[in-house]
Motif scaffolding. Structure first.
Motif, PDB file in Angstrom:
ATOM      1  N   ALA A 138       0.481   3.885   1.505  1.00  0.00           N
ATOM      2  CA  ALA A 138       0.599   4.463   2.845  1.00  0.00           C
ATOM      3  C   ALA A 138       1.855   3.985   3.559  1.00  0.00           C
ATOM      4  N   ALA A 139       2.401   2.833   3.155  1.00  0.00           N
ATOM      5  CA  ALA A 139       3.559   2.275   3.852  1.00  0.00           C
ATOM      6  C   ALA A 139       4.872   2.872   3.358  1.00  0.00           C
ATOM      7  N   LEU A 140       4.808   3.742   2.349  1.00  0.00           N
ATOM      8  CA  LEU A 140       6.043   4.313   1.808  1.00  0.00           C
ATOM      9  C   LEU A 140       6.414   5.610   2.513  1.00  0.00           C
ATOM     10  N   PRO A 194       0.828  -1.212   0.000  1.00  0.00           N
ATOM     11  CA  PRO A 194       0.000   0.000   0.000  1.00  0.00           C
ATOM     12  C   PRO A 194       0.863   1.264   0.000  1.00  0.00           C
TER      13      PRO A 194
END
Lengths: 522, 396
Positions: free
Chosen positions: A403-405, A401
């Protein structure tokens, strides 16, 4: 400088772990009394965690904290304030409807029922005078410019008895003039005996204001230097962990015909105000045009109008020779717009979506991404993998996802998606906001590379350094109009700063002063 | 590409869900749902004890009624059918960011429309009459669901308010229609439509049970919805609108058209739920609020708005419902106590679901590291509230 007594703050071997992450991995940070000490590190290096540990918001897993030589164990910000520490937050903790004096005494107004406003205003006025912080104690905070609001925050910290002030990225929201004012205030505070910790990730600020600098990287202290004995290159290398090219390699531009034109744009803003008032501009192939200005002078509306998110009342926009005024964003994208939006999280990405799904954003209805309404996920995933490699997006897989970066990797993903389609014009808005040095370097190189491929680049940024570093031509926006146009290198920061503030070179406030024949101003 | 000295190297933490982890992620969900049911039953046992009965006897009846043999299992599937369709209806709206409380009304009108068409003595073969009756339910439900979507797209009227009002309206429409015996195939004395023609019924296929083809229809719809949501451009647009209106606008996705369509699809599924009950179970439409529509919301929530999750959640609630009937009949547990028990299960499972989502979000944040993604200076400060408060853009 001769240290007078024990260090103001000693943080020794601080370790703070979060599930899966060591945010502070044995950081040692010592601040001598009466100095301005810069705490330098990239986003995510552990600066905020360290300050939260200092203020008792987190308890360190290991390590010791001493304030003025005494070991302390804070259980919350109140304890820290009582020990003489004061925090000036990046996003001000002020109540807009209250007056300056009311905001300053907030939290230390005593236990009485009645607040003596007159006495409070007098005390705040005295304090402001002593440190040369020009503020009217009876003004309503919401009416004040950002730079003055920051002074109110500083006043509050002083009022609460703060002898050591910690400023968290204090220049993020300021205009260049306000930054200069802040430096002057900090110097006066130091002369008055205060100690100052200045948290930043900008090298220019370290050199401009600090006596010493401590660099942290990935939760570790890398080193402490006398500012006068170090260089920007050394600090950058300490901060990033490798040699960094701070200067953008930018051979002279060879501009071609115009690829984007806006003529006489009149646009109404979100609150019904006239946001653009007859704005015209042109971007040619093979040049980077930078738009600088203080936030809220029509930049957002200009960008939204070009991207098709907002319809102008009057005026027209052409892209690659075709009129696109008021067209759907997708149609404009198909004509050849690459749009790197300011708001990565709210616009540029769908955070819960995988990287593959994010590559589909804005492309989903076109081959090779879909055929007849059916998404070709294998092809999109393969393309995503290729883009991740080409744009150095670090993530476990294309199914991760977004968002995890990290912010830098998110921005690289957006660049990859927008630039791989061979656009005619790149519209980049605050493209490096909140990114670390490595990612900034990458994004800047990409923009220059696009220019060199003969594409037009329109850069909108509130960071004057970014504008000066990248632009072949600089436009100053004020009050919904372009009030100045300069060739690269043909203008000083001061001059730009004055125009951005709506003043001409003599410092007089005006409706805007024509600096260039092509720009019509009232 | 150098990988050694990355300033962004922290993304390689252990807690980032990849595709494998996503698969594994479904297991804890199932386990936590089971745990939630267990906790609810434990609390329920105390309540049963306090009311002076033996919880063990009651629960044995519950289990036997839900799973103890062919007939109980078919009863579970029959009870699950309208709940699965209703849950799918809730899910598709939720995926587009909408909270459809109007499933009950859409279900009522779908059932009514199907019942009316099915009761018409047209003399048509089953291959024509049954699809025609289902089509009537699709149209009625679709319109009833589409109205609040359209209203929201045009005026910003909140769907929670409009769907609640449309529920009341649906009940009244149903009551009025059932009285029009001169013009329509209805029976005001029964408060029902006339019996469905044989060719318009959903066939039963397990001898000696009430098992009907509506359950297969529900499974088919779940598969169709899954394909639509996750494999088509329409589903992509729908999910994008639901997750980020700002990103949808950026990509040129028409928000108004997409939410109207999502609400219409929601109504279609709910209407089919009503039709399954009318054509499969009752054989005619009864003007009695069955309450499936509200349980469907819980089914959608517990199923995480994923079509397959909804099927599982629908089966769970179907089993509880079937078992509760047996508990009432054989163990003599009072009807009210059975309602309390169902309420406890819904509460407990929903609470676990919410807790689970919270935990996942935290995991994601921790994997990214403090001050990392989602927290850098573009996040959640000035930009997002602004997007929220921005009035609808002029049609673009």
């Amino acid at each position: 400088m001769a240290p007078a007594g024990p260090p103001a703050i000693e943080m020794l071997g601080i370790v703070k772990r979060f599930p899966g992450v060591v945010a502070n991995d044995g950081i040692t940070f010592v601040v001598e009394p009466g100095e301005i000490h810069a705490l330098l590190g990239e986003n995510g290096a552990g600066k905020s965690t360290l300050m939260n540990v200092l203020f008792g918001l987190y308890h360190p897993d290991e390590g010791e904290i001493r304030v003025a030589g005494r070991p302390v164990r804070f259980h919350g910000p109140r304890d820290a304030v009582d020990a003489g520490l004061g925090m000036v937050h990046q996003h001000f903790m002020l109540i807009p409807r209250f007056t300056v004096a009311e905001n300053v005494v907030l939290g230390s107004e005593g236990t009485g029922v009645r607040l003596d406003r007159a006495a409070a205003a007098r005390r705040v006025g005295e304090l402001a005078e002593r440190y040369g912080l020009r503020v009217d104690p009876t003004a309503t905070v919401g009416d004040l410019p950002v730079g003055v609001q920051q002074r109110v925050e500083i006043l509050r910290a002083l009022y609460q008895g703060g002898r050591t002030l910690i400023l968290d990225e204090p220049t993020a929201l300021l205009t260049p003039q306000e930054v200069e004012d802040l430096y002057a205030i900090l110097n006066r505070l130091r002369e008055g005996g205060s100690t100052i910790v200045f948290i930043t990730h900008k090298l220019r600020e370290v050199a401009a204001v600090s006596d010493r600098v401590t660099v942290i990287r990935r939760g570790r202290t890398i080193g402490t230097r006398q500012t006068s004995e170090t260089t920007a290159d050394e600090l950058a290398e300490l901060m990033v962990g490798r040699e960094v090219n701070l200067r953008v390699e930018r051979p002279p531009a060879t501009p071609g015909e115009p690829v984007l034109t806006a003529e006489g744009l009149e646009v109404t803003g979100t609150r019904g105000e006239a946001a653009l008032r007859g704005l015209s501009l042109a971007v040619r192939r093979g040049e980077i045009v930078g738009i600088c200005g203080v936030e809220g002078n029509g930049q957002a509306e200009l960008v939204e109008t070009i991207a098709g998110l907002r319809r102008p009342e009057r005026g027209r926009v052409t892209l690659a020779g075709r009129e696109v005024t008021g067209q759907n964003p997708e149609a404009i994208r198909q004509v050849g717009l690459a749009y790197i939006p300011e708001d990565r999280h709210g616009r540029g990405l769908v955070l819960p979506f995988s990287l593959t799904e994010n590559v589909l954003l804005g492309n989903v209805d076109h081959p090779p991404f879909s055929h007849g309404g059916r998404i070709d996920y294998p092809a999109t995933a393969a393309l995503t993998e290729r883009l991740m490699a080409a744009f150095d997006v670090r993530a476990p897989s294309a199914a991760t996802p977004a968002a995890a970066l990290s912010g830098g990797n998110q921005q690289k993903l957006i660049c990859a998606r927008e630039l791989h389609r061979e656009p005619e014009l790149v519209l980049a808005v605050q493209p490096t906001r909140g990114l670390d040095v490595g990612a900034i370097e990458f994004v800047h190189k990409q923009l220059v590379a696009e220019r060199d491929k003969g594409r037009g680049v329109l850069l909108v940024s509130f960071d004057l350094d970014e504008i000066l570093d990248l632009s072949d031509r600089i436009l100053v926006i004020f009050g919904g109009r372009i009030v100045g146009e300069f060739a690269s290198g043909g203008v000083s920061r001061t001059e730009l700063g004055l125009l951005m503030g709506g003043k001409d070179k003599t410092g007089e406030t005006g409706e805007g002063v024509g600096v260039d024949e092509h720009v019509r101003v009232a | 590409m150098s990988t050694s000295a990355s300033p962004n190297g922290r993304v390689t933490g252990p807690a980032i869900p990849g595709p494998l982890d996503r698969l594994r992620g479904a297991l804890p969900t199932a386990l936590s749902s089971a745990g939630a049911v267990a906790i609810a039953l434990l609390i329920g046992a105390v309540v049963i004890l306090l009311s002076g009965q033996n919880p063990l006897v009651a629960y044995v009846a519950l289990f036997e009624g839900a799973l103890g043999g062919v007939e109980p299992i078919t009863e579970t599937l029959v009870a699950a059918t309208p709940l699965i369709l209703g849950g799918l209806a809730f899910a598709v709206a939720a995926q587009a960011g909408l909270f459809n409380i109007g499933i009950e009304g859409q279900l009522v009108l779908g059932g009514l429309a199907a019942g009316l068409v099915a009761a018409l003595p047209l003399g048509l073969p089953a291959v024509v009459h049954l699809p025609l009756a289902l089509l009537a339910a699709v149209v009625a439900g679709g319109i009833w669901g589409g109205i609040p979507g359209f209203l929201k797209a045009r005026t910003g009227a909140h769907e929670v308010i409009t769907t609640i009002m449309l529920n009341y309206l649906a009940f009244r429409v149903s009551t009025v229609v059932i009285d029009l015996e001169d013009r329509l195939p209805v029976n005001p004395n029964l408060q029902a439509t006339n019996a469905a023609e044989a060719g318009a019924r959903l066939p039963r296929f397990v001898e000696g049970t009430r098992m009907h083809a509506g359950f297969l229809l529900a499974l088919l719809m779940a598969a169709v919805l899954w394909y639509l949501l996750y494999k088509t451009t329409l589903g992509y647009r729908l999910r994008t609108v639901g997750l980020s209106r700002g990103a949808a606008a950026y990509a040129g996705i028409a928000w108004g058209a997409t939410i109207t369509l999502a609400m219409a699809m929601s109504g279609v599924l709910a209407g089919l739920g009503g039709a399954a009950d009318t054509l499969g179970l009752q054989g005619r439409y009864y003007n009695v609020a069955a309450g499936y529509g509200f349980t469907s919301i819980a089914v959608g929530l517990v199923g995480r708005n994923h079509p397959f999750g909804v099927v599982l959640a629908g089966l769970l609630f179907g089993a509880l419902s079937a078992g509760a009937t047996r508990m009432q009949n054989t163990a003599g547990t009072s009807r009210d106590l059975v309602s309390v028990l169902l309420g406890l299960v819904i509460l407990s499972v929903s609470a676990f679901a919410v807790f689970d989502q919270f935990r996942r979000r935290r995991q994601l944040a921790a994997a990214a590291g403090p001050g990392g993604p989602g927290r850098d200076r573009t996040a959640a400060t000035a930009d997002e509230p602004e997007l929220e408060s921005r009035p609808p853009q002029p049609a673009v």
